[in-house]
Design a protein around this motif. Sequence first.
Motif, mmCIF file in Angstrom:
data_model
loop_
_atom_site.group_PDB
_atom_site.id
_atom_site.type_symbol
_atom_site.label_atom_id
_atom_site.label_comp_id
_atom_site.label_asym_id
_atom_site.label_seq_id
_atom_site.Cartn_x
_atom_site.Cartn_y
_atom_site.Cartn_z
ATOM 1 N N ALA A 7 -19.733 -11.563 -6.511
ATOM 2 C CA ALA A 7 -19.292 -10.914 -4.332
ATOM 3 C C ALA A 7 -19.074 -9.287 -4.991
ATOM 4 O O ALA A 7 -19.035 -8.214 -4.273
ATOM 5 N N ILE A 8 -18.732 -9.038 -6.275
ATOM 6 C CA ILE A 8 -17.453 -8.142 -6.553
ATOM 7 C C ILE A 8 -18.905 -7.173 -6.947
ATOM 8 O O ILE A 8 -18.830 -5.995 -6.775
ATOM 9 N N VAL A 9 -19.566 -7.606 -7.849
ATOM 10 C CA VAL A 9 -21.159 -7.244 -8.544
ATOM 11 C C VAL A 9 -22.047 -6.360 -6.985
ATOM 12 O O VAL A 9 -22.207 -5.301 -7.497
ATOM 13 N N TRP A 10 -22.530 -7.684 -6.076
ATOM 14 C CA TRP A 10 -23.159 -7.465 -5.438
ATOM 15 C C TRP A 10 -22.759 -5.919 -4.287
ATOM 16 O O TRP A 10 -22.968 -5.276 -4.017
ATOM 17 N N LEU A 11 -20.945 -6.164 -3.799
ATOM 18 C CA LEU A 11 -20.570 -4.978 -2.783
ATOM 19 C C LEU A 11 -20.202 -4.244 -4.270
ATOM 20 O O LEU A 11 -20.705 -2.839 -3.646
#
Length: 228
Positions: A7-11
């Motif tokens: 989720a951090i990478v996608w955000l």
Amino acid sequence: MSAAEIAIVWLSLKVAICATLFSLPFALGTAWLLARGRFFGKSALNIFVHLPLVLPPVVTGYALLLLFGKQGVIGGFLDDAFGVTLAFRWTGAALAAAVMGFPLMVRAIRLGYEGVDQGLEQAAATLGAPKRAVFWSVTLPLISPGILAGVVLGFAKAMGEFGATITFVASIPGQSETLPSAIYTLLQVPGGESAALRLIAISVVISVAALALSEVLAQRAIKRVSGR
């Protein structure tokens, strides 16, 4: 990788892409003004555009908070009129990244404009092409390497932006926690080094991939412009 790390990478990718795409039209116009324009206040505009490069990022983030926070002049209006909140949201992170990367985009695109032989544009205009057609068919292809360089610089800055982002939107998991802020947080937590190293490795891979893609596209643009 855990679901939280994905989720951090996608955000982070979403923030960087949105910041770059949002900045690009304004960077094209501003670079044209600085490269071709002759008007009073040009030096002041140049200084204002490049100010985020020399100011501490925390100062820029605080200025954004004053302007775009719920109590700010612009932020209050957006909240009251449209229900849009930027502070402590991923959209605010995108705005902060766009502001920090904007000078780099403008600088690269401006060099592209300054490298164009204006005789080619004048020749197209002499043949009867309107200004809009001259820009799309002559100027834009010639400055495309500069645009690509600016896009990569803006994207890279957006991916790595930390100071202005954490001041304006903090580091809220699922809302505004990007790769740099997540890595910083993990390094402060005992036992968080392994997760931080995974995120660091992903950051390196994304950066290298962006640079490689930019180089391929730039070489193609150069060949197309030179007719080889």
